[in-house]
Motif scaffolding. Structure first.
Motif, PDB file in Angstrom:
ATOM      1  N   THR A  23      48.140  46.045  33.712  1.00 60.76           N
ATOM      2  CA  THR A  23      46.987  46.395  34.544  1.00 60.76           C
ATOM      3  C   THR A  23      46.636  45.307  35.556  1.00 60.76           C
ATOM      4  O   THR A  23      45.634  45.405  36.257  1.00 60.76           O
ATOM      5  CB  THR A  23      45.745  46.659  33.661  1.00 60.76           C
ATOM      6  OG1 THR A  23      45.431  45.451  32.951  1.00 60.76           O
ATOM      7  CG2 THR A  23      45.979  47.792  32.687  1.00 60.76           C
ATOM      8  N   VAL A  25      47.619  44.400  38.478  1.00 59.91           N
ATOM      9  CA  VAL A  25      47.420  44.776  39.892  1.00 59.91           C
ATOM     10  C   VAL A  25      45.984  45.275  40.087  1.00 59.91           C
ATOM     11  O   VAL A  25      45.280  44.826  40.995  1.00 59.91           O
ATOM     12  CB  VAL A  25      48.439  45.844  40.345  1.00 59.91           C
ATOM     13  CG1 VAL A  25      48.088  46.370  41.731  1.00 59.91           C
ATOM     14  CG2 VAL A  25      49.849  45.276  40.345  1.00 59.91           C
ATOM     15  N   ASP A  26      45.550  46.186  39.209  1.00 58.10           N
ATOM     16  CA  ASP A  26      44.179  46.707  39.292  1.00 58.10           C
ATOM     17  C   ASP A  26      43.152  45.615  39.010  1.00 58.10           C
ATOM     18  O   ASP A  26      42.099  45.557  39.646  1.00 58.10           O
ATOM     19  CB  ASP A  26      43.971  47.862  38.303  1.00 58.10           C
ATOM     20  CG  ASP A  26      44.756  49.100  38.694  1.00 58.10           C
ATOM     21  OD1 ASP A  26      45.129  49.232  39.886  1.00 58.10           O
ATOM     22  OD2 ASP A  26      45.012  49.937  37.810  1.00 58.10           O
ATOM     23  N   ASP A  27      43.463  44.766  38.045  1.00 57.67           N
ATOM     24  CA  ASP A  27      42.545  43.684  37.689  1.00 57.67           C
ATOM     25  C   ASP A  27      42.336  42.743  38.873  1.00 57.67           C
ATOM     26  O   ASP A  27      41.212  42.310  39.144  1.00 57.67           O
ATOM     27  CB  ASP A  27      43.078  42.893  36.483  1.00 57.67           C
ATOM     28  CG  ASP A  27      43.228  43.748  35.231  1.00 57.67           C
ATOM     29  OD1 ASP A  27      42.487  44.742  35.083  1.00 57.67           O
ATOM     30  OD2 ASP A  27      44.099  43.430  34.412  1.00 57.67           O
ATOM     31  N   GLU A  29      42.645  43.532  42.030  1.00 57.59           N
ATOM     32  CA  GLU A  29      41.847  44.255  43.035  1.00 57.59           C
ATOM     33  C   GLU A  29      40.357  44.156  42.707  1.00 57.59           C
ATOM     34  O   GLU A  29      39.527  44.007  43.606  1.00 57.59           O
ATOM     35  CB  GLU A  29      42.282  45.725  43.126  1.00 57.59           C
ATOM     36  CG  GLU A  29      43.609  45.921  43.832  1.00 57.59           C
ATOM     37  CD  GLU A  29      43.662  45.307  45.225  1.00 57.59           C
ATOM     38  OE1 GLU A  29      42.737  45.523  46.033  1.00 57.59           O
ATOM     39  OE2 GLU A  29      44.642  44.587  45.513  1.00 57.59           O
ATOM     40  N   THR A  30      40.032  44.225  41.433  1.00 56.54           N
ATOM     41  CA  THR A  30      38.639  44.085  41.003  1.00 56.54           C
ATOM     42  C   THR A  30      38.121  42.693  41.339  1.00 56.54           C
ATOM     43  O   THR A  30      37.007  42.533  41.846  1.00 56.54           O
ATOM     44  CB  THR A  30      38.509  44.348  39.486  1.00 56.54           C
ATOM     45  OG1 THR A  30      38.991  45.663  39.216  1.00 56.54           O
ATOM     46  CG2 THR A  30      37.077  44.212  39.009  1.00 56.54           C
ATOM     47  N   LYS A  33      37.318  42.432  44.997  1.00 56.52           N
ATOM     48  CA  LYS A  33      36.038  43.068  45.346  1.00 56.52           C
ATOM     49  C   LYS A  33      34.876  42.136  45.052  1.00 56.52           C
ATOM     50  O   LYS A  33      33.921  42.063  45.828  1.00 56.52           O
ATOM     51  CB  LYS A  33      35.882  44.387  44.587  1.00 56.52           C
ATOM     52  CG  LYS A  33      36.790  45.474  45.106  1.00 56.52           C
ATOM     53  CD  LYS A  33      36.689  46.731  44.280  1.00 56.52           C
ATOM     54  CE  LYS A  33      37.725  47.744  44.744  1.00 56.52           C
ATOM     55  NZ  LYS A  33      37.831  48.884  43.841  1.00 56.52           N
ATOM     56  N   CYS A  66      40.703  41.670  32.072  1.00 53.14           N
ATOM     57  CA  CYS A  66      42.048  42.248  32.140  1.00 53.14           C
ATOM     58  C   CYS A  66      42.083  43.446  31.198  1.00 53.14           C
ATOM     59  O   CYS A  66      41.929  43.289  29.986  1.00 53.14           O
ATOM     60  CB  CYS A  66      43.095  41.198  31.746  1.00 53.14           C
ATOM     61  SG  CYS A  66      44.780  41.842  31.749  1.00 53.14           S
ATOM     62  N   LYS A  67      42.303  44.621  31.757  1.00 53.96           N
ATOM     63  CA  LYS A  67      42.309  45.848  30.948  1.00 53.96           C
ATOM     64  C   LYS A  67      43.439  45.858  29.921  1.00 53.96           C
ATOM     65  O   LYS A  67      43.335  46.512  28.904  1.00 53.96           O
ATOM     66  CB  LYS A  67      42.412  47.061  31.863  1.00 53.96           C
ATOM     67  CG  LYS A  67      41.210  47.254  32.755  1.00 53.96           C
ATOM     68  CD  LYS A  67      41.423  48.407  33.709  1.00 53.96           C
ATOM     69  CE  LYS A  67      40.472  48.302  34.884  1.00 53.96           C
ATOM     70  NZ  LYS A  67      41.007  48.908  36.074  1.00 53.96           N
TER      71      LYS A  67
END
Length: 115
Positions: A23, A25-27, A29-30, A33, A66-67
């Motif tokens: 995860t 890549v998504d982490d 991005e968060t 933000k 981190c998911k």
């Protein structure tokens, strides 16, 4: 809007960690933000790395959610080091690692890219 960049060693670190933490890549991005709104250091989540003798503001983020690390929340153990150039409205990612893999940031890498 803040411009984000990554140095080559960061990309290598990231790619290596991505195999373990799907995860990431998504982490990241968060994290971006959050940095868009609050790019400065914010203890206890992040703090400045001082005594480097460089002009840019280098910050180490200690609390990254981190998911892939379920149940850990922001205490995932992932660390992110970046340089914040306030006048240019730019952030350069320097290093990402898990605290179990190494104890501290790579100060030589920081100095190599920003001195």
């Amino acid at each position: 809007m803040i411009e984000f960049e990554e140095i080559a060693p960061f990309k290598k670190d990231f790619k290596s960690l991505l195999k373990k933490y799907k995860t990431l890549v998504d982490d990241l991005e968060t994290v971006k933000k959050v940095l868009e709104l609050l790019p400065e250091d914010r203890p206890p989540f992040s703090y400045r790395i001082d005594n480097l003798g460089i002009e840019s503001c280098v910050i180490k983020v200690k609390k990254i959610a981190c998911k892939s690390l379920k149940g850990k929340g922001v205490n995932s153990g992932l660390r992110l080091v970046y340089a914040y150039f306030e006048k240019e409205n730019r952030i350069v990612f320097v290093e990402v690692y898990h605290k179990n893999d190494k104890e501290n940031e790579d100060r030589e890498r920081i100095l190599e890219y920003f001195k």
